[in-house]
Design an enzyme around this catalytic site. Structure first.
Site, PDB file in Angstrom:
ATOM      1  CB  CYS A  28      -0.904  -0.049   1.230  1.00 39.42           C
ATOM      2  SG  CYS A  28      -1.716   1.486   1.648  1.00 39.42           S
ATOM      3  CB  CYS A  31       0.359   1.732   4.096  1.00 39.63           C
ATOM      4  SG  CYS A  31      -1.356   1.204   3.959  1.00 39.63           S
TER       5      CYS A  31
END
Length: 99
Positions: A28, A31
């Site tokens: 991600c 993230c």
């Protein structure tokens, strides 16, 4: 400091005090952007425990808290969910939330 935990440590880790859990996945992009922000904020706020949980390895937690998008930040106080935030947060937004 942000400590990485496994799903089987989750319940014990959120039981006491104020705990922020950064729910993420290695693949991600947002993230990876949020991770250093959480790390930096953790250096300044010693009264909060900062944890990371890889949602790819934590299906039960993801289901229990309805984590559909990541990054998701979960803020607990003595085991009770107080706040759930989805998406990237700036250092300022995160510090404001954790006051």
């Amino acid at each position: 400091m942000v400590k990485e935990i496994k799903e089987n440590e989750f319940k014990d880790s959120i039981k006491t005090g104020k705990v922020l859990v950064d729910c993420y996945a290695d693949w991600c992009g947002p993230c990876r952007m949020l991770s250093p922000v959480v790390e930096e904020v953790s250096e300044n706020l010693k009264n909060i425990t900062f944890l990371k949980l890889n949602v790819d390895d934590a299906e039960e937690v993801s289901t229990e808290y309805g984590i559909m998008s990541i990054p998701t930040l979960l803020l607990f106080e003595n085991g009770e969910l107080k706040e759930q935030m989805v998406g990237f947060k700036s250092k300022e937004e995160l510090e404001e939330l954790l006051k």
